[in-house]
Design a protein around this motif. Structure first.
Motif, mmCIF file in Angstrom:
data_model
loop_
_atom_site.group_PDB
_atom_site.id
_atom_site.type_symbol
_atom_site.label_atom_id
_atom_site.label_comp_id
_atom_site.label_asym_id
_atom_site.label_seq_id
_atom_site.Cartn_x
_atom_site.Cartn_y
_atom_site.Cartn_z
ATOM 1 N N LEU A 1 11.303 16.397 -27.331
ATOM 2 C CA LEU A 1 10.623 17.730 -27.251
ATOM 3 C C LEU A 1 9.309 17.547 -28.186
ATOM 4 N N THR B 1 10.044 40.126 -23.059
ATOM 5 C CA THR B 1 9.918 39.521 -24.203
ATOM 6 C C THR B 1 10.725 40.230 -25.535
ATOM 7 N N LYS B 2 10.903 39.460 -26.521
ATOM 8 C CA LYS B 2 11.853 39.997 -27.778
ATOM 9 C C LYS B 2 11.184 41.161 -28.264
ATOM 10 N N THR C 1 15.168 15.458 -30.027
ATOM 11 C CA THR C 1 14.193 16.106 -30.823
ATOM 12 C C THR C 1 12.886 15.187 -30.676
ATOM 13 N N GLN D 1 5.918 18.756 -26.898
ATOM 14 C CA GLN D 1 4.786 19.737 -27.565
ATOM 15 C C GLN D 1 3.498 19.001 -27.762
ATOM 16 N N ALA E 1 6.068 26.813 -23.594
ATOM 17 C CA ALA E 1 6.421 26.551 -25.059
ATOM 18 C C ALA E 1 7.920 25.727 -24.855
ATOM 19 N N ILE E 2 8.400 24.842 -25.741
ATOM 20 C CA ILE E 2 9.303 24.153 -25.907
ATOM 21 C C ILE E 2 10.641 24.937 -26.211
ATOM 22 N N GLU E 3 10.386 26.150 -26.591
ATOM 23 C CA GLU E 3 11.530 26.994 -27.073
ATOM 24 C C GLU E 3 12.718 27.194 -26.074
ATOM 25 N N GLY E 4 12.119 27.312 -24.876
ATOM 26 C CA GLY E 4 13.024 27.421 -23.778
ATOM 27 C C GLY E 4 13.970 26.391 -23.180
ATOM 28 N N PRO F 1 16.610 23.925 -23.702
ATOM 29 C CA PRO F 1 17.737 23.693 -24.487
ATOM 30 C C PRO F 1 17.915 22.503 -25.067
ATOM 31 N N ASN F 2 18.405 22.498 -26.574
ATOM 32 C CA ASN F 2 18.673 21.310 -27.443
ATOM 33 C C ASN F 2 19.998 21.730 -28.244
ATOM 34 N N SER F 3 21.155 21.823 -27.531
ATOM 35 C CA SER F 3 22.422 22.246 -28.346
ATOM 36 C C SER F 3 23.279 21.031 -28.695
#
Length: 226
Positions: free
Chosen positions: A39, A83-84, A36, A43, A188-191, A193-195
């Motif tokens: 990331l 894209t979504k 966290t 960002q 972007a940091i959305e891609g 992973p942070n699982s």
């Protein structure tokens, strides 16, 4: 063997295994905090004030915000994307000649499938974006379809070889000039992973299961003994 002695081996085994599983869960929580923080730092770097494209560039500059001005050459690679909001399409990776004569890769952004064959001739652009070395491909990624001009992952070195550019990729976030229907998709940091939270939950559930099974086994041993 008395009941008290017969329960010692499974009890010790259960306690040790539960402790190990719990420690793995807490380790994942520590990794969650570290990721966290990382990331947040990434960002912050992405959102920093852009600087002119440095003369010397290496992968340690990943995410560095930069500005470049020049023009596309009309040579491009289409990378299968989507894209979504609008579904499947392509990322347009163009060969880009900067004003100081460098030839680099520019990830201009997204086009819908219907615009795959639309002509995008050379155009002058001023771009703000980020240096990037994406890790899109893996062992199951197909090789590019060079006849169709379609790639299935961004590979900076391979794309540079194909378009005869330096292995430098700028992912556009803002573009001044004729966009030619290409919509920027900023880094972007959305891609990333942070699982670790889900992993921590799994280890704690394993620990709870181990503790429950140990308690059940000891109960069975004591019941059988008495």
């Amino acid at each position: 063997m008395t009941a008290s002695r017969s329960i010692i081996p499974p009890l010790l085994f259960g306690v040790v295994m539960t402790a190990i599983l719990m420690s793995l869960g807490f380790w994942q929580l520590r990794r969650l905090d570290e990721k966290t923080t990382l990331l947040a730092e990434i960002q912050s770097g992405i959102d920093a004030t852009p600087v002119p494209l440095p003369a010397e560039i290496d992968p340690g500059m990943k995410y560095l915000p930069v500005t470049v001005a020049g023009q596309t050459t009309g040579e491009e690679i289409l990378v299968l994307s989507g894209t979504k909001e609008r579904g499947g399409g392509y990322n347009v990776i163009s060969a880009f000649e900067t004003e100081d004569g460098r030839r680099i890769l520019l990830d201009r952004g997204y086009i819908e499938q219907d615009y795959r064959r639309t002509a995008r001739p050379p155009v002058a652009l001023s771009v703000a974006g980020n240096l990037h070395w994406p890790q899109d491909n893996n062992s199951s990624t197909p090789d590019p379809d060079l006849n169709a001009g379609i790639w299935f992952a961004r590979d900076v070195q391979a794309m540079a070889n194909t378009l005869d550019t330096q292995p430098i990729l700028v992912v556009a976030s803002e573009v001044e000039g004729e966009a030619q229907g290409v919509d920027p998709i900023p880094v972007a940091i959305e891609g990333i992973p942070n699982s670790h939270l889900s992993y921590a939950v799994q280890w704690f559930l394993f620990a709870a299961t181990c503790a429950g099974m140990t308690a059940w086994l000891i109960w069975r041993i004591r019941r059988r003994t008495y």
